[in-house]
Write a protein that holds these residues in place. Structure first.
Motif, PDB file in Angstrom:
ATOM      1  N   LYS A 200     -18.913 -10.468  -8.163  1.00  7.87           N
ATOM      2  CA  LYS A 200     -19.573 -11.726  -8.501  1.00  7.87           C
ATOM      3  C   LYS A 200     -18.909 -12.941  -7.849  1.00  7.87           C
ATOM      4  O   LYS A 200     -19.544 -13.998  -7.726  1.00  7.87           O
ATOM      5  CB  LYS A 200     -19.598 -11.933 -10.018  1.00  7.87           C
ATOM      6  N   VAL A 201     -17.642 -12.805  -7.444  1.00 10.41           N
ATOM      7  CA  VAL A 201     -16.918 -13.988  -6.957  1.00 10.41           C
ATOM      8  C   VAL A 201     -16.589 -13.936  -5.459  1.00 10.41           C
ATOM      9  O   VAL A 201     -16.202 -14.953  -4.875  1.00 10.41           O
ATOM     10  CB  VAL A 201     -15.602 -14.195  -7.740  1.00 10.41           C
ATOM     11  N   GLY A 202     -16.737 -12.787  -4.832  1.00 11.90           N
ATOM     12  CA  GLY A 202     -16.338 -12.696  -3.429  1.00 11.90           C
ATOM     13  C   GLY A 202     -17.156 -11.696  -2.641  1.00 11.90           C
ATOM     14  O   GLY A 202     -18.138 -11.130  -3.145  1.00 11.90           O
ATOM     15  N   LYS A 203     -16.736 -11.467  -1.405  1.00  7.87           N
ATOM     16  CA  LYS A 203     -17.427 -10.549  -0.511  1.00  7.87           C
ATOM     17  C   LYS A 203     -16.458  -9.448  -0.077  1.00  7.87           C
ATOM     18  O   LYS A 203     -15.328  -9.743   0.323  1.00  7.87           O
ATOM     19  CB  LYS A 203     -17.933 -11.291   0.719  1.00  7.87           C
ATOM     20  N   PRO A 204     -16.896  -8.183  -0.122  1.00  3.93           N
ATOM     21  CA  PRO A 204     -15.992  -7.078   0.217  1.00  3.93           C
ATOM     22  C   PRO A 204     -15.488  -7.116   1.652  1.00  3.93           C
ATOM     23  O   PRO A 204     -14.400  -6.637   1.942  1.00  3.93           O
ATOM     24  CB  PRO A 204     -16.851  -5.825  -0.042  1.00  3.93           C
ATOM     25  N   PRO A 314      -2.757  -1.853   0.344  1.00  5.41           N
ATOM     26  CA  PRO A 314      -1.384  -2.253  -0.030  1.00  5.41           C
ATOM     27  C   PRO A 314      -1.215  -3.741  -0.299  1.00  5.41           C
ATOM     28  O   PRO A 314      -0.442  -4.129  -1.187  1.00  5.41           O
ATOM     29  CB  PRO A 314      -0.555  -1.815   1.188  1.00  5.41           C
ATOM     30  N   THR A 315      -1.919  -4.588   0.443  1.00 13.19           N
ATOM     31  CA  THR A 315      -1.793  -6.029   0.216  1.00 13.19           C
ATOM     32  C   THR A 315      -2.362  -6.410  -1.150  1.00 13.19           C
ATOM     33  O   THR A 315      -1.810  -7.249  -1.866  1.00 13.19           O
ATOM     34  CB  THR A 315      -2.520  -6.816   1.314  1.00 13.19           C
ATOM     35  N   ALA A 316      -3.465  -5.770  -1.529  1.00 14.24           N
ATOM     36  CA  ALA A 316      -4.074  -6.039  -2.833  1.00 14.24           C
ATOM     37  C   ALA A 316      -3.156  -5.632  -3.976  1.00 14.24           C
ATOM     38  O   ALA A 316      -3.263  -6.172  -5.085  1.00 14.24           O
ATOM     39  CB  ALA A 316      -5.416  -5.313  -2.948  1.00 14.24           C
ATOM     40  N   VAL A 317      -2.257  -4.687  -3.727  1.00 15.41           N
ATOM     41  CA  VAL A 317      -1.296  -4.261  -4.756  1.00 15.41           C
ATOM     42  C   VAL A 317      -0.434  -5.446  -5.201  1.00 15.41           C
ATOM     43  O   VAL A 317      -0.284  -5.722  -6.393  1.00 15.41           O
ATOM     44  CB  VAL A 317      -0.410  -3.112  -4.225  1.00 15.41           C
ATOM     45  N   GLY A 358      -6.382  -5.170  -8.784  1.00 16.01           N
ATOM     46  CA  GLY A 358      -6.500  -5.914  -7.534  1.00 16.01           C
ATOM     47  C   GLY A 358      -7.179  -5.096  -6.453  1.00 16.01           C
ATOM     48  O   GLY A 358      -8.007  -5.604  -5.684  1.00 16.01           O
ATOM     49  N   ILE A 359      -6.850  -3.814  -6.377  1.00 16.91           N
ATOM     50  CA  ILE A 359      -7.466  -2.916  -5.393  1.00 16.91           C
ATOM     51  C   ILE A 359      -8.966  -2.791  -5.658  1.00 16.91           C
ATOM     52  O   ILE A 359      -9.782  -2.855  -4.731  1.00 16.91           O
ATOM     53  CB  ILE A 359      -6.795  -1.530  -5.441  1.00 16.91           C
ATOM     54  N   PHE A 360      -9.350  -2.618  -6.919  1.00 16.74           N
ATOM     55  CA  PHE A 360     -10.771  -2.475  -7.259  1.00 16.74           C
ATOM     56  C   PHE A 360     -11.516  -3.793  -7.060  1.00 16.74           C
ATOM     57  O   PHE A 360     -12.662  -3.792  -6.584  1.00 16.74           O
ATOM     58  CB  PHE A 360     -10.909  -1.974  -8.696  1.00 16.74           C
ATOM     59  N   GLY A 361     -10.896  -4.909  -7.423  1.00 17.86           N
ATOM     60  CA  GLY A 361     -11.529  -6.203  -7.196  1.00 17.86           C
ATOM     61  C   GLY A 361     -11.707  -6.482  -5.718  1.00 17.86           C
ATOM     62  O   GLY A 361     -12.733  -7.033  -5.292  1.00 17.86           O
ATOM     63  N   ASN A 362     -10.736  -6.071  -4.925  1.00 17.75           N
ATOM     64  CA  ASN A 362     -10.815  -6.251  -3.475  1.00 17.75           C
ATOM     65  C   ASN A 362     -11.944  -5.420  -2.869  1.00 17.75           C
ATOM     66  O   ASN A 362     -12.626  -5.846  -1.937  1.00 17.75           O
ATOM     67  CB  ASN A 362      -9.487  -5.849  -2.840  1.00 17.75           C
ATOM     68  N   ALA A 363     -12.165  -4.218  -3.405  1.00 24.27           N
ATOM     69  CA  ALA A 363     -13.195  -3.331  -2.852  1.00 24.27           C
ATOM     70  C   ALA A 363     -14.594  -3.920  -2.971  1.00 24.27           C
ATOM     71  O   ALA A 363     -15.465  -3.636  -2.143  1.00 24.27           O
ATOM     72  CB  ALA A 363     -13.147  -1.981  -3.562  1.00 24.27           C
ATOM     73  N   THR A 364     -14.812  -4.755  -3.978  1.00 22.31           N
ATOM     74  CA  THR A 364     -16.143  -5.338  -4.184  1.00 22.31           C
ATOM     75  C   THR A 364     -16.211  -6.821  -3.848  1.00 22.31           C
ATOM     76  O   THR A 364     -17.301  -7.342  -3.595  1.00 22.31           O
ATOM     77  CB  THR A 364     -16.579  -5.173  -5.649  1.00 22.31           C
ATOM     78  N   GLY A 365     -15.059  -7.504  -3.840  1.00 23.43           N
ATOM     79  CA  GLY A 365     -15.079  -8.958  -3.644  1.00 23.43           C
ATOM     80  C   GLY A 365     -14.009  -9.498  -2.733  1.00 23.43           C
ATOM     81  O   GLY A 365     -13.767 -10.714  -2.727  1.00 23.43           O
ATOM     82  N   GLY A 366     -13.353  -8.624  -1.971  1.00 23.14           N
ATOM     83  CA  GLY A 366     -12.342  -9.098  -1.028  1.00 23.14           C
ATOM     84  C   GLY A 366     -11.193  -9.831  -1.706  1.00 23.14           C
ATOM     85  O   GLY A 366     -10.831  -9.526  -2.847  1.00 23.14           O
ATOM     86  N   ARG A 367     -10.657 -10.823  -1.004  1.00 21.07           N
ATOM     87  CA  ARG A 367      -9.477 -11.551  -1.511  1.00 21.07           C
ATOM     88  C   ARG A 367      -9.761 -12.224  -2.855  1.00 21.07           C
ATOM     89  O   ARG A 367      -8.967 -12.151  -3.781  1.00 21.07           O
ATOM     90  CB  ARG A 367      -9.031 -12.598  -0.482  1.00 21.07           C
ATOM     91  N   LYS A 368     -10.911 -12.902  -2.946  1.00 23.70           N
ATOM     92  CA  LYS A 368     -11.253 -13.574  -4.208  1.00 23.70           C
ATOM     93  C   LYS A 368     -11.406 -12.554  -5.328  1.00 23.70           C
ATOM     94  O   LYS A 368     -10.979 -12.797  -6.465  1.00 23.70           O
ATOM     95  CB  LYS A 368     -12.545 -14.375  -4.042  1.00 23.70           C
ATOM     96  N   GLY A 373     -10.298 -10.676 -10.244  1.00 28.06           N
ATOM     97  CA  GLY A 373     -10.419  -9.422 -10.981  1.00 28.06           C
ATOM     98  C   GLY A 373      -9.129  -9.029 -11.665  1.00 28.06           C
ATOM     99  O   GLY A 373      -9.125  -8.635 -12.843  1.00 28.06           O
ATOM    100  N   SER A 374      -8.010  -9.116 -10.958  1.00 29.51           N
ATOM    101  CA  SER A 374      -6.730  -8.736 -11.558  1.00 29.51           C
ATOM    102  C   SER A 374      -6.261  -9.776 -12.584  1.00 29.51           C
ATOM    103  O   SER A 374      -5.574  -9.432 -13.541  1.00 29.51           O
ATOM    104  CB  SER A 374      -5.667  -8.527 -10.481  1.00 29.51           C
ATOM    105  N   PHE A 375      -6.658 -11.042 -12.380  1.00 31.89           N
ATOM    106  CA  PHE A 375      -6.365 -12.066 -13.390  1.00 31.89           C
ATOM    107  C   PHE A 375      -7.065 -11.713 -14.704  1.00 31.89           C
ATOM    108  O   PHE A 375      -6.469 -11.797 -15.792  1.00 31.89           O
ATOM    109  CB  PHE A 375      -6.820 -13.437 -12.894  1.00 31.89           C
ATOM    110  N   VAL A 376      -8.323 -11.307 -14.609  1.00 28.60           N
ATOM    111  CA  VAL A 376      -9.064 -10.879 -15.799  1.00 28.60           C
ATOM    112  C   VAL A 376      -8.389  -9.668 -16.435  1.00 28.60           C
ATOM    113  O   VAL A 376      -8.282  -9.567 -17.666  1.00 28.60           O
ATOM    114  CB  VAL A 376     -10.531 -10.561 -15.439  1.00 28.60           C
ATOM    115  N   ASN A 377      -7.918  -8.727 -15.614  1.00 30.54           N
ATOM    116  CA  ASN A 377      -7.169  -7.578 -16.132  1.00 30.54           C
ATOM    117  C   ASN A 377      -5.968  -8.044 -16.954  1.00 30.54           C
ATOM    118  O   ASN A 377      -5.682  -7.489 -18.019  1.00 30.54           O
ATOM    119  CB  ASN A 377      -6.690  -6.703 -14.974  1.00 30.54           C
ATOM    120  N   GLY A 378      -5.264  -9.064 -16.456  1.00 30.43           N
ATOM    121  CA  GLY A 378      -4.113  -9.588 -17.183  1.00 30.43           C
ATOM    122  C   GLY A 378      -4.473 -10.112 -18.556  1.00 30.43           C
ATOM    123  O   GLY A 378      -3.734  -9.906 -19.531  1.00 30.43           O
ATOM    124  N   LEU A 379      -5.633 -10.770 -18.647  1.00 28.77           N
ATOM    125  CA  LEU A 379      -6.096 -11.248 -19.947  1.00 28.77           C
ATOM    126  C   LEU A 379      -6.459 -10.071 -20.862  1.00 28.77           C
ATOM    127  O   LEU A 379      -6.118 -10.066 -22.053  1.00 28.77           O
ATOM    128  CB  LEU A 379      -7.322 -12.151 -19.765  1.00 28.77           C
TER     129      LEU A 379
END
Length: 456
Positions: A200-204, A314-317, A358-368, A373-379
């Motif tokens: 929803k927030v980025g491009k893969p 690895p960068t998304a990690v 972060g890896i899963f968020g990156n797969a669907t929305g790239g850097r954003k 995605g990982s910020f939401v995971n933290g919450l």
């Protein structure tokens, strides 16, 4: 005698390395491979997972002083989610029940994989053990005990082990570019939510792995170097906030700044060991699983530990870890403002779960997608443990709790159902799980394995 056999079996099932070796052995024998290939194909996944575990242990050992420095430097006290810690406490009260649920759950997982469209074989044995412990505690508060507790707990464990990989397999296929593996980790729901948020927030196509880096910073393309530089800065900043006097008490006499720098470097080494172990696992486990998929459990797919996915981005990690931790800090502040129990961001769940999110968020929305995605995971892994505490019975009074999101979801659902309707509430949820397992068998899907379609 029987108890001794069960304890030995429990110990084997708690070892993902041995589970992977057993599955690889069965698959290779089913494929009628020669003896020397059966031996090497069995040993390599075992050795690879031991290597992965050694790297993870090294990471955890170096996260421990970082957590202590953060708590000291920022004057934080509260509950620290950590699966290993809560389970070690629980075993004093629920050892036999946990062991029995674990064995029953694995058997039911295999039965489900053989006779339904949920073809996922859950291989992360230590997470199965943690979930068995959670279920023994939560179902025990409903009044269940003995055989009833074991059968219901085992069914829930086996069913969720098959269903949870299927829920987000369409996202897992995007992460792995169609490799025949699935997510076998009980933080999975948060990873799938991260992937959904990322879409929803980025491009893969704007992947973290395609980030444009100036030539003078090109060395950061090396994941080991990038992790080392990032973590050294992180450790040094936290050490300065905690103060040299405190750092000296946990550094075994090493100068505080040097201690922080070395801890950051060791952390990067641990991540590199994990990567190498993952490559060894995938190199032999997936081909061996073809034997299981064709001869034993048709179309079977291995559901593996979250760290196995680290090599895909690895960068998304690193991005995922940092963003999830920030989400955890903000979540902790929000809990404090609401008057709830403070859930201190546990660096172990935020690293492993945050990195995977972060890896899963990156797969669907790239850097954003990786960041948000990982910020939401933290919450999620902050609020879920806070809501889980009241339904854990006597375990809820400890200064730690389960950290990963699925534990919170299942614990809260079954705990609240038990509080409202006693055993009846638990039985109703189990019936819903049974329906979820049976119905897809009567629905035509593109793949013989539910949701295992790259176009999904």
């Amino acid at each position: 005698m029987l108890v001794g056999i069960l304890q030995t079996l429990r110990d084997i099932l708690k070892q993902p390395a041995l589970l992977m070796g057993i599955m690889a052995f069965v698959g290779l024998v089913a494929l009628r491979k020669p003896a020397h290939k059966v031996m090497t194909g069995t040993l390599k996944p075992i050795l690879g997972y031991i290597m992965l575990g050694a790297g993870a242990d090294f990471i955890v050992a170096n996260l421990d002083p970082l957590g202590k420095m953060i708590q000291k430097g920022f004057h934080i006290t509260g509950v620290v989610p950590n699966n290993e810690a809560i389970v070690s406490v629980a075993q004093k009260l629920l050892g036999v029940e946990t062991m029995s649920i674990l064995v029953t759950g694995l058997i039911i997982n295999l039965i489900i994989a053989r006779f339904t469209k949920y073809k996922y074989v859950f291989l992360t044995g230590h997470h199965s053990f943690f979930m068995a412990c959670l279920l023994s505690a939560v179902l025990g508060t409903s009044g269940m005990k003995g055989t009833e507790l074991i059968l219901f707990g085992g069914f829930i464990l086996g069913a969720w082990s098959a269903i949870s990989p299927a829920i987000g397999q369409k996202y897992t296929l995007k992460v792995t570019d169609g490799d025949e593996i699935a997510m076998g980790h009980f933080g999975s729901l948060a990873y799938y939510i991260s992937a959904w948020v990322g879409s929803k927030v980025g491009k893969p196509e704007e992947s973290t792995e395609k980030m444009q880096i100036p030539e003078q910073w090109g060395f950061l393309r090396d994941s080991t170097i990038a992790t080392a530089v990032t973590m050294m800065i992180f450790y040094v900043v936290v050490a300065l906030v905690a103060g040299p006097a405190y750092v000296s008490t946990i550094s075994d006499g090493t100068a505080p700044i040097l201690f922080a720098l070395m801890a950051g470097l060791k952390f990067a080494v641990g991540v590199t060991i994990v990567y190498n172990g993952v490559r060894m696992i995938l190199g032999d486990l997936i081909p061996a699983f073809q034997g299981i998929a064709t001869k034993v459990i048709p179309n079977a797919i291995p559901a593996v530990d979250c760290a196995v996915f680290f090599t895909y981005a690895p960068t998304a990690v690193v991005i995922g870890f940092v963003s999830s931790f920030i989400g955890g800090v903000i979540g902790m502040i929000a809990l404090g403002a609401l008057g709830g129990v403070l859930i201190i961001p546990g660096l172990v769940p935020h690293f492993f779960c945050g990195a995977t999110a972060g890896i899963f968020g990156n797969a669907t929305g790239g850097r954003k997608g990786a960041i948000v995605g990982s910020f939401v995971n933290g919450l999620l892994i902050t609020f879920a443990p806070a809501l889980l505490l009241p339904v854990l019975g006597t375990l809820g009074f400890q200064n730690t709790t389960f950290g990963d999101f699925d534990f919170g979801v299942l614990g809260i659902l079954f705990g609240k159902a038990s509080n409202i309707a006693g055993k009846g509430g638990v039985i109703l949820l189990v019936a819903l799980l049974l329906v979820a397992l049976i119905v897809p068998s009567f629905i035509k899907t593109k793949s013989n394995t539910l949701n295992n379609n790259i176009e999904a």
